[in-house]
Design an enzyme around this catalytic site. Structure first.
Site, PDB file in Angstrom:
ATOM      1  N   ALA A  66       0.870  -1.173   0.000  1.00  0.00           N
ATOM      2  CA  ALA A  66       0.000   0.000   0.000  1.00  0.00           C
ATOM      3  C   ALA A  66       0.909   1.225   0.000  1.00  0.00           C
ATOM      4  CB  ALA A  66      -0.892  -0.016   1.234  1.00  0.00           C
ATOM      5  N   GLU A 115      -0.662  -9.273  -0.575  1.00  0.00           N
ATOM      6  CA  GLU A 115      -2.079  -9.556  -0.280  1.00  0.00           C
ATOM      7  C   GLU A 115      -2.904  -9.587  -1.560  1.00  0.00           C
ATOM      8  OE1 GLU A 115      -2.214  -6.429   2.762  1.00  0.00           O
ATOM      9  OE2 GLU A 115      -3.004  -7.947   4.121  1.00  0.00           O
TER      10      GLU A 115
HETATM   11  N1  DAK Z   1       4.635   3.223  -0.876  1.00  0.00           N
HETATM   12  C1  DAK Z   1       5.016   4.370  -1.450  1.00  0.00           C
HETATM   13  N2  DAK Z   1       6.140   4.521  -2.161  1.00  0.00           N
HETATM   14  C2  DAK Z   1       6.920   3.433  -2.284  1.00  0.00           C
HETATM   15  C3  DAK Z   1       6.585   2.196  -1.717  1.00  0.00           C
HETATM   16  C4  DAK Z   1       5.371   2.102  -0.986  1.00  0.00           C
HETATM   17  N3  DAK Z   1       4.947   0.982  -0.433  1.00  0.00           N
HETATM   18  N4  DAK Z   1       7.557   1.317  -2.010  1.00  0.00           N
HETATM   19  C5  DAK Z   1       8.475   1.987  -2.741  1.00  0.00           C
HETATM   20  N5  DAK Z   1       8.081   3.245  -2.919  1.00  0.00           N
HETATM   21  C6  DAK Z   1       8.786   4.311  -3.649  1.00  0.00           C
HETATM   22  C7  DAK Z   1       9.980   4.801  -2.868  1.00  0.00           C
HETATM   23  O1  DAK Z   1       9.576   5.762  -1.922  1.00  0.00           O
HETATM   24  C8  DAK Z   1      10.806   5.397  -3.984  1.00  0.00           C
HETATM   25  O2  DAK Z   1      10.256   6.651  -4.328  1.00  0.00           O
HETATM   26  P1  DAK Z   1      11.188   7.980  -4.508  1.00  0.00           P
HETATM   27  O3  DAK Z   1      11.928   8.110  -3.240  1.00  0.00           O
HETATM   28  O4  DAK Z   1      12.070   7.616  -5.684  1.00  0.00           O
HETATM   29  O5  DAK Z   1      10.210   9.070  -4.796  1.00  0.00           O
HETATM   30  C9  DAK Z   1      10.558   4.472  -5.148  1.00  0.00           C
HETATM   31  O6  DAK Z   1       9.342   3.778  -4.846  1.00  0.00           O
HETATM   32  C10 DAK Z   1      11.649   3.412  -5.345  1.00  0.00           C
HETATM   33  O7  DAK Z   1      11.842   2.753  -4.109  1.00  0.00           O
HETATM   34  P2  DAK Z   1      13.275   2.604  -3.406  1.00  0.00           P
HETATM   35  O8  DAK Z   1      14.168   3.743  -3.777  1.00  0.00           O
HETATM   36  O9  DAK Z   1      13.031   2.357  -1.964  1.00  0.00           O
HETATM   37  O10 DAK Z   1      13.822   1.294  -4.114  1.00  0.00           O
HETATM   38  P3  DAK Z   1      14.865   0.238  -3.528  1.00  0.00           P
HETATM   39  O11 DAK Z   1      15.260  -0.624  -4.673  1.00  0.00           O
HETATM   40  O12 DAK Z   1      15.953   0.911  -2.760  1.00  0.00           O
HETATM   41  O13 DAK Z   1      14.026  -0.637  -2.493  1.00  0.00           O
HETATM   42  C11 DAK Z   1      12.072  -1.839  -1.701  1.00  0.00           C
HETATM   43  C12 DAK Z   1      12.952  -1.441  -2.922  1.00  0.00           C
HETATM   44  C13 DAK Z   1      10.830  -2.545  -2.252  1.00  0.00           C
HETATM   45  C14 DAK Z   1      12.857  -2.824  -0.827  1.00  0.00           C
HETATM   46  C15 DAK Z   1      11.731  -0.563  -0.895  1.00  0.00           C
HETATM   47  O14 DAK Z   1      11.167   0.383  -1.800  1.00  0.00           O
HETATM   48  C16 DAK Z   1      10.733  -0.828   0.201  1.00  0.00           C
HETATM   49  O15 DAK Z   1      11.104  -1.346   1.253  1.00  0.00           O
HETATM   50  N6  DAK Z   1       9.500  -0.364  -0.019  1.00  0.00           N
HETATM   51  C17 DAK Z   1       8.477  -0.382   0.994  1.00  0.00           C
HETATM   52  C18 DAK Z   1       7.962  -1.782   1.213  1.00  0.00           C
HETATM   53  C19 DAK Z   1       6.872  -1.729   2.251  1.00  0.00           C
HETATM   54  O16 DAK Z   1       7.150  -1.560   3.434  1.00  0.00           O
HETATM   55  N7  DAK Z   1       5.653  -1.737   1.771  1.00  0.00           N
HETATM   56  C20 DAK Z   1       4.493  -1.406   2.571  1.00  0.00           C
HETATM   57  C21 DAK Z   1       4.103  -2.592   3.395  1.00  0.00           C
HETATM   58  S1  DAK Z   1       2.797  -2.147   4.441  1.00  0.00           S
HETATM   59  C22 DAK Z   1      -4.485  -0.441   4.961  1.00  0.00           C
HETATM   60  C23 DAK Z   1      -4.520  -1.741   4.520  1.00  0.00           C
HETATM   61  C24 DAK Z   1      -3.342  -2.344   4.153  1.00  0.00           C
HETATM   62  C25 DAK Z   1      -2.152  -1.639   4.248  1.00  0.00           C
HETATM   63  C26 DAK Z   1      -2.137  -0.352   4.700  1.00  0.00           C
HETATM   64  C27 DAK Z   1      -3.320   0.276   5.055  1.00  0.00           C
HETATM   65  N8  DAK Z   1      -5.683   0.204   5.345  1.00  0.00           N
HETATM   66  C28 DAK Z   1      -6.929  -0.491   5.103  1.00  0.00           C
HETATM   67  C29 DAK Z   1      -5.712   1.535   5.770  1.00  0.00           C
HETATM   68  C30 DAK Z   1      -0.945  -2.294   3.818  1.00  0.00           C
HETATM   69  C31 DAK Z   1       0.245  -1.853   4.226  1.00  0.00           C
HETATM   70  C32 DAK Z   1       1.424  -2.295   3.534  1.00  0.00           C
HETATM   71  O17 DAK Z   1       1.425  -2.728   2.393  1.00  0.00           O
END
Ligand code: DAK
Length: 259
Positions: A66, A115
């Site tokens: 997300a 998911e």
């Molecule tokens: N959201 C927003 N932007 C994201 C993102 C994300 N999940 N994942 C990556 N990006 C963006 C980064 O911010 C970056 O943007 P800029 O800085 O260039 O503007 C760009 O994509 C490239 O990412 P990285 O520079 O970080 O790339 P790397 O190769 O260094 O790393 C990575 C890749 C996939 C390991 C890293 O990007 C990462 O750790 N990303 C986040 C993974 C994560 O934690 N995902 C979220 C999990 S929590 C809800 C229901 C469900 C959820 C939430 C709310 N409600 C009902 C309210 C679910 C929550 C989740 O999914």
């Protein structure tokens, strides 16, 4: 239909949906979730669509979760409302669809991205894919059905390990414990999904819908066996059932019409 965050096209009865926010690693913001809800509803009601492939744009990510930038300020009420709405209109809508959905996982499938893949009926991963539920690193737990579907797919022990450590697994590891059906080189990803849907396309559409409903009932309903009995009984009233049996007896290929 035109979308801002998705690409979609139908070719030979397969609907191809690509989450198209490559710069944000295809993270799911609200408008992408709304568009997914629309395209899933479209697939379900459109006879021309016999199966759906969901993938992510580019070679790096399926969906990296997300959109963290968007949900950072949510409170409990917003979180609950959005979880329910998203689950109903996107994640459960895929799982409960009468059409088979395949997730073609072309890179990172994290959080809401995994998911989304788990809501699909099958998953194929490219050999560069990484899968995980990192929500606890953000002080959350999976909110789009991840605790339930991961447990159903891989069992309680492995699900608890993945969710509580937040560690990613490789595509090969995911295949070993049943999280993905196949691992293939990235260039072969879509053709592997097409190969499966092309088999399904030859089968009776109503039987496919009943089979999906019955299998899903086995994990989501208290009495999946009764759902199977009901769906099984309904099959006998279809023209396709008669056609399938007649074709077998007459040693010819069946001509299924979805009635
Ligand atoms: N959201 C927003 N932007 C994201 C993102 C994300 N999940 N994942 C990556 N990006 C963006 C980064 O911010 C970056 O943007 P800029 O800085 O260039 O503007 C760009 O994509 C490239 O990412 P990285 O520079 O970080 O790339 P790397 O190769 O260094 O790393 C990575 C890749 C996939 C390991 C890293 O990007 C990462 O750790 N990303 C986040 C993974 C994560 O934690 N995902 C979220 C999990 S929590 C809800 C229901 C469900 C959820 C939430 C709310 N409600 C009902 C309210 C679910 C929550 C989740 O999914």
């Amino acid at each position: 239909m035109e979308y801002q965050n998705l690409l979609s096209e139908i070719k030979e009865n397969i609907l191809y949906v690509t989450v198209n926010r490559e710069k944000a690693l295809n993270a799911l913001n609200r408008s992408t979730l709304d568009e997914l809800a629309a395209v899933i509803a479209f697939a379900d009601k459109t006879d021309e669509v016999r199966g759906v492939i969901i993938t992510g744009a580019g070679e790096k990510a399926f969906v990296a979760g997300a959109d963290i930038k968007e949900f950072s300020n949510y409170n409990a009420k917003e979180g609950e409302e959005l979880a329910k709405r998203g689950q109903d209109l996107v994640f459960n809508a895929i799982e409960n669809s009468s059409k088979p959905f395949i997730a073609a996982i072309n890179g990172f499938a994290l959080g809401g991205g995994l998911e989304l893949a788990m809501a699909c009926h099958m998953r194929i991963a490219s050999d560069n894919a990484k899968l995980g539920l990192p929500e606890v690193t953000l002080g959350l737990i999976p909110g789009y059905g991840g605790t339930q579907r991961l447990t159903q797919l891989v069992g309680k022990g492995k699900a608890i390990e993945m969710i509580t450590t937040a560690n990613m697994v490789t595509a090969e590891q995911a295949q070993v414990f049943g999280l993905v059906n196949y691992v293939v080189p990235l260039p072969d990803l879509i053709s592997k999904a097409e190969e499966i849907l092309n088999s399904i396309k030859q089968r009776a559409p109503l039987a496919i819908a009943s089979a999906l409903k019955s299998v899903i009932a086995s994990v989501n309903e208290v009495n999946g066996y009764q759902t199977e009995i009901n769906e099984f009984a309904k099959s006998f009233e279809t023209s396709d059932f008669k056609e399938g049996v007649n074709a077998f007896l007459e040693k010819r290929k069946p001509n299924f019409v979805g009635k």
